[in-house]
Scaffold this motif. Structure first.
Motif, short mmCIF file in Angstrom:
data_model
loop_
_atom_site.label_atom_id
_atom_site.label_comp_id
_atom_site.label_asym_id
_atom_site.label_seq_id
_atom_site.Cartn_x
_atom_site.Cartn_y
_atom_site.Cartn_z
N ARG A 19 -5.57 5.01 3.46
CA ARG A 19 -4.93 4.45 2.26
C ARG A 19 -3.83 5.40 1.78
O ARG A 19 -3.97 6.62 1.82
CB ARG A 19 -5.97 4.27 1.16
CG ARG A 19 -5.47 3.49 -0.04
CD ARG A 19 -6.53 3.38 -1.12
NE ARG A 19 -7.76 2.75 -0.69
CZ ARG A 19 -8.00 1.44 -0.78
NH1 ARG A 19 -7.09 0.64 -1.28
NH2 ARG A 19 -9.15 0.95 -0.38
N ASP A 20 -2.72 4.84 1.34
CA ASP A 20 -1.56 5.59 0.83
C ASP A 20 -0.87 6.42 1.92
O ASP A 20 -0.17 7.39 1.61
CB ASP A 20 -1.95 6.50 -0.34
CG ASP A 20 -2.56 5.72 -1.49
OD1 ASP A 20 -2.08 4.60 -1.76
OD2 ASP A 20 -3.51 6.22 -2.12
N LYS A 21 -1.05 6.05 3.18
CA LYS A 21 -0.39 6.73 4.29
C LYS A 21 0.32 5.70 5.17
O LYS A 21 -0.01 4.52 5.14
CB LYS A 21 -1.42 7.50 5.13
CG LYS A 21 -2.12 8.60 4.35
CD LYS A 21 -3.16 9.28 5.19
CE LYS A 21 -3.90 10.33 4.35
NZ LYS A 21 -5.03 10.90 5.04
N VAL A 22 1.27 6.18 5.94
CA VAL A 22 1.91 5.33 6.94
C VAL A 22 0.95 5.25 8.13
O VAL A 22 0.43 6.26 8.58
CB VAL A 22 3.28 5.90 7.37
CG1 VAL A 22 3.90 5.06 8.48
CG2 VAL A 22 4.22 5.99 6.17
N LYS A 56 2.04 13.19 10.80
CA LYS A 56 2.63 12.51 9.64
C LYS A 56 2.17 11.07 9.49
O LYS A 56 2.19 10.53 8.39
CB LYS A 56 4.16 12.51 9.78
CG LYS A 56 4.76 13.90 9.89
CD LYS A 56 6.22 13.82 10.23
CE LYS A 56 6.75 15.21 10.54
NZ LYS A 56 7.97 15.19 11.29
N ASP A 93 3.16 0.43 5.68
CA ASP A 93 3.69 1.45 4.77
C ASP A 93 2.59 2.00 3.87
O ASP A 93 1.43 1.57 3.94
CB ASP A 93 4.89 0.90 3.97
CG ASP A 93 4.53 -0.14 2.92
OD1 ASP A 93 3.32 -0.37 2.65
OD2 ASP A 93 5.46 -0.73 2.35
N LYS A 94 2.95 2.93 3.00
CA LYS A 94 1.97 3.61 2.15
C LYS A 94 1.33 2.67 1.13
O LYS A 94 0.26 2.96 0.60
CB LYS A 94 2.64 4.77 1.42
CG LYS A 94 3.08 5.88 2.35
CD LYS A 94 3.83 6.97 1.60
CE LYS A 94 4.35 8.04 2.52
NZ LYS A 94 5.11 9.07 1.80
N LYS A 95 1.96 1.53 0.85
CA LYS A 95 1.42 0.57 -0.11
C LYS A 95 0.59 -0.52 0.56
O LYS A 95 0.12 -1.43 -0.11
CB LYS A 95 2.56 -0.06 -0.90
CG LYS A 95 3.31 0.94 -1.75
CD LYS A 95 4.48 0.29 -2.46
CE LYS A 95 5.26 1.33 -3.23
NZ LYS A 95 6.52 0.80 -3.77
N LEU A 148 8.03 7.31 5.58
CA LEU A 148 7.46 8.63 5.22
C LEU A 148 8.14 9.23 3.99
O LEU A 148 7.51 9.95 3.24
CB LEU A 148 7.57 9.57 6.40
CG LEU A 148 6.66 9.27 7.59
CD1 LEU A 148 7.04 10.12 8.81
CD2 LEU A 148 5.20 9.46 7.24
#
Length: 186
Positions: free
Chosen positions: A73-76, A106, A156-158, A184
């Protein structure tokens, strides 16, 4: 004796056809042709993007520790469904390995399969791949329910699905790398 260009191209075409009918070369030909005709995947238009429904997904790590998708969660994230027996999967793996080599610290990479350990271990060793392999221990979150492989998602992070690609693609392209770099930096 002079060969015309048309005769040479016809001979090459016949040789390729014959190779497809020989069981030992069919898979190699499929992989070779898939690599030639694989292009960079398309980015999903903003208004058409789907969102990850839930992050509750347990994954058994085959060559890496087991995880819950919630840790992503909240990561690429890049999720790839694949199999060792799938020629299009095999065709795109070198480009995914290169992407993994450069972004492994990353981006969360999840290579998900249903293959058994002996086949996986042999495949990874023979190809010199080192990406993390998982098996699903619980229901796949929507919309990652694809019956076709390979299927790859860039998130994406969302939790928005930026790339949704079914079939082989060239993942080691400037377009994909620029997209990941942009995600990123958000």
């Amino acid at each position: 004796m002079k060969f015309e260009k048309k005769k040479i191209s016809n001979i090459i075409f016949v040789i390729i056809l014959v190779l497809f009918f020989i069981p030992n070369t069919r898979g190699m030909m499929q992989i070779f042709l898939t690599r030639i005709f694989s292009f960079s995947p398309s980015i999903v238009e903003v208004e058409e993007r789907k969102k990850v429904a839930t992050y509750d997904w347990k994954l058994h790590g085959v060559n890496t520790p087991s995880i819950n998708f919630d840790t992503a969660r909240d990561k690429v994230v890049l999720i790839n469904y694949w199999a060792t027996w799938c020629p299009p999967c095999i065709a795109e793996m070198p480009s995914l390995q290169k992407l993994y080599n450069d972004y492994q610290d990353k981006v969360v990479f999840l290579f998900v399969t249903t293959d058994d350990d002996p086949e996986l271990n042999k495949f990874m060793k023979n190809k010199n791949y080192n990406y993390p392999i998982y098996r699903s221990l619980s229901e796949h979150p929507k919309p990652f329910i694809s019956k076709t492989i390979p299927a790859t998602y860039l998130i994406d992070k969302k939790g928005n699905i930026i790339i949704d690609k079914v079939g082989a693609a060239d993942w080691n392209t400037t377009k994909v790398r620029e997209t990941i770099d942009s995600l990123l930096n958000q």
